[in-house]
Design a protein around this motif. Structure first.
Motif, short mmCIF file in Angstrom:
data_model
loop_
_atom_site.label_atom_id
_atom_site.label_comp_id
_atom_site.label_asym_id
_atom_site.label_seq_id
_atom_site.Cartn_x
_atom_site.Cartn_y
_atom_site.Cartn_z
N GLN A 115 66.34 26.86 16.04
CA GLN A 115 65.43 25.73 15.93
C GLN A 115 66.19 24.46 15.56
O GLN A 115 67.00 24.44 14.65
CB GLN A 115 64.36 26.01 14.88
CG GLN A 115 63.27 24.94 14.84
CD GLN A 115 62.22 25.28 13.81
OE1 GLN A 115 62.36 24.93 12.65
NE2 GLN A 115 61.17 25.96 14.25
N GLN A 116 65.89 23.41 16.31
CA GLN A 116 66.45 22.09 16.04
C GLN A 116 65.31 21.16 15.67
O GLN A 116 64.26 21.17 16.31
CB GLN A 116 67.17 21.56 17.27
CG GLN A 116 67.74 20.16 17.10
CD GLN A 116 68.56 19.76 18.28
OE1 GLN A 116 69.63 20.31 18.50
NE2 GLN A 116 68.06 18.83 19.06
N THR A 117 65.50 20.36 14.63
CA THR A 117 64.47 19.47 14.13
C THR A 117 64.95 18.03 14.16
O THR A 117 66.06 17.73 13.72
CB THR A 117 64.07 19.83 12.70
OG1 THR A 117 63.62 21.18 12.65
CG2 THR A 117 62.95 18.92 12.20
N THR A 118 64.11 17.16 14.68
CA THR A 118 64.39 15.73 14.70
C THR A 118 63.32 15.01 13.92
O THR A 118 62.13 15.18 14.16
CB THR A 118 64.43 15.19 16.14
OG1 THR A 118 65.47 15.84 16.87
CG2 THR A 118 64.67 13.69 16.15
N SER A 119 63.75 14.18 12.97
CA SER A 119 62.84 13.38 12.16
C SER A 119 63.18 11.91 12.38
O SER A 119 64.34 11.50 12.23
CB SER A 119 62.97 13.74 10.69
OG SER A 119 62.12 12.94 9.89
N ASP A 160 57.97 13.99 13.56
CA ASP A 160 58.85 15.16 13.47
C ASP A 160 58.69 15.95 14.76
O ASP A 160 57.56 16.28 15.14
CB ASP A 160 58.49 16.05 12.29
CG ASP A 160 58.90 15.44 10.96
OD1 ASP A 160 60.05 14.98 10.87
OD2 ASP A 160 58.08 15.43 10.03
N GLN A 161 59.80 16.26 15.42
CA GLN A 161 59.76 17.03 16.65
C GLN A 161 60.72 18.22 16.53
O GLN A 161 61.77 18.12 15.89
CB GLN A 161 60.15 16.17 17.86
CG GLN A 161 59.25 14.96 18.08
CD GLN A 161 57.85 15.33 18.49
OE1 GLN A 161 57.57 16.49 18.81
NE2 GLN A 161 56.94 14.36 18.48
N LYS A 162 60.34 19.34 17.15
CA LYS A 162 61.16 20.55 17.09
C LYS A 162 61.50 21.02 18.50
O LYS A 162 60.69 20.93 19.41
CB LYS A 162 60.42 21.66 16.34
CG LYS A 162 60.16 21.32 14.87
CD LYS A 162 59.42 22.45 14.17
CE LYS A 162 59.17 22.10 12.71
NZ LYS A 162 58.45 23.17 11.99
N THR A 168 68.81 14.41 12.99
CA THR A 168 68.70 15.62 13.80
C THR A 168 69.60 16.70 13.22
O THR A 168 70.77 16.46 12.94
CB THR A 168 69.11 15.33 15.26
OG1 THR A 168 68.26 14.32 15.79
CG2 THR A 168 68.99 16.58 16.11
#
Length: 376
Positions: free
Chosen positions: A238-242, A229-231, A290
């Motif tokens: 805030q954008q989150t990528t899993s 998981d990256q932010k 994302t």
């Protein structure tokens, strides 16, 4: 008004960059990922059957009969094994996914993103010792000289929810056991069960060793998985990528074996050979998701899946087939230390075919096992 303009700018920027990302994974890039995972499947299809045979190794070619006997012969304990496996295919697929995503983050940097974290799956080694741990029990025979052994292990109850014909279940299972201390930041979970039957041909007498022949069966269902998981912060939103990458397999193993053993003081020396017939199916799946807190409806996902068996590659799940053309001959040897009612067994095993068949093997396949058994 300023906040409205900021929200609109963020939404437009996020939607635009997601559109770019959605088109970033070209067919060639997806093929690179698929090739890596298919190469890893090739390794699993020979390593997983070998690993299954390391879960029930006893030094004695025959432990003795339960009846008739002055005292009954039985025992049980713990087996710890490992099989060397080439992880470069799995690593190449993970690196390709990470690199493809990280390349597009340069766009966010260009448009003024405050903070960006690169996608990183952590350490994935080129080679790894695939674990095989089990609880096992052996019971002496009745009348004729034979014994029966059984073993079983389950590292994560969620493994039963993994259905190879449903790729999403490969990714949804939680990571129970990780191996970061051994250089792999992913998880490996499995369920395995099996047993064997051995008949004594020769009883140990003076210089004559004990000799037995037998047959066994094992079933293993396993999962190899990495997750990250990256932010990112873009204009305060805030954008989150899993990202998940999972590889599931199941293998059935039938084998014939012959073993000799000889007691020398407190040690029991042994050696043997096996012929393994296997039925293995491998399925893999990856997914990138994302999303942005300011535009929760603007979510971009990309994924792919595939299946590998002895009959070839497929875009959808295929059941395994018994591979009579891929029989794996093994030789093994070791020593058991007899300490009162406990026997500490150490052994090494080699896949002979891997020495000569470079078309189906990348590397020489070897295994090791350590057994701690209490017996009477």
């Amino acid at each position: 008004m300023k906040n409205i303009r900021k929200y609109i700018l963020t939404a437009v920027l996020f939607t635009a960059t997601l559109s770019v990302f959605a088109q970033m994974l070209t067919s060639d890039q997806k093929e690179t990922i698929s090739n890596g995972l298919n190469d890893f499947a090739k390794e699993i299809m020979v390593a997983a059957p070998e690993a299954a045979t390391q879960m029930n190794v006893w030094a004695d070619a025959h432990i003795g009969n339960l009846f008739p006997s002055i005292h009954p012969h039985l025992g049980g304990g713990l087996s710890l094994g490992g099989t060397a496996i080439n992880m470069t295919g799995f690593k190449a697929a993970a690196n390709e996914i990470a690199d493809d995503f990280n390349n597009v983050t340069s766009l966010w940097t260009y448009f003024g993103a405050d903070h960006l974290d690169d996608v990183d799956f952590g350490d994935i080694p080129d080679k790894f010792v695939f674990p095989s741990v089990s609880l096992d029990f052996r019971l002496g025979g009745f009348g004729i000289p034979f014994d029966i052994g059984i073993f079983a292990i389950m590292t994560n109850p969620n493994i039963f929810a993994v259905k190879l014909d449903d790729p999403s279940t490969i990714l949804n299972m939680s990571q129970a056991i990780t191996f970061d201390l051994l250089g792999f930041d992913g998880s490996i979970d499995y369920f395995s069960i099996g047993g064997d039957f051995r008949i004594r041909l020769l009883e140990e007498n003076g210089a004559i060793p004990a000799v037995s022949i037998g047959a066994g069966y094992a079933y293993t269902k396993g999962l190899v998985k990495v997750h990250t998981d990256q932010k990112q912060d873009i204009y305060g939103t805030q954008q989150t990528t899993s990202i998940d990458l999972g590889f599931g397999f199941q293998t059935q193993v039938l084998y014939l074996q012959a073993q000799v053993s000889k007691d020398l003081a407190i040690a029991t020396l042994f050696a043997g050979t096996r012929g393994i017939l296997s039925n293995t199916a491998c399925d893999w799946n990856w997914n990138i998701d994302t999303r942005n807190s300011s535009t929760p409806s603007a979510t971009v996902s990309d994924s792919d899946s595939g299946s590998v068996t002895a009959t070839g590659l497929s875009d959808t799940h295929k059941d395994g087939k018994w591979d009579f053309s891929g029989i794996q001959p093994q030789v093994y040897a070791g020593c058991g230390l007899n300490l009162w009612k406990m026997q500490l067994t150490m052994s090494l095993c080699a896949d002979i075919r891997s020495l000569f068949d470079k078309g189906n093997y990348t590397d020489f396949i070897w295994s090791g096992a350590l057994g701690i058994h209490f017996k009477i």
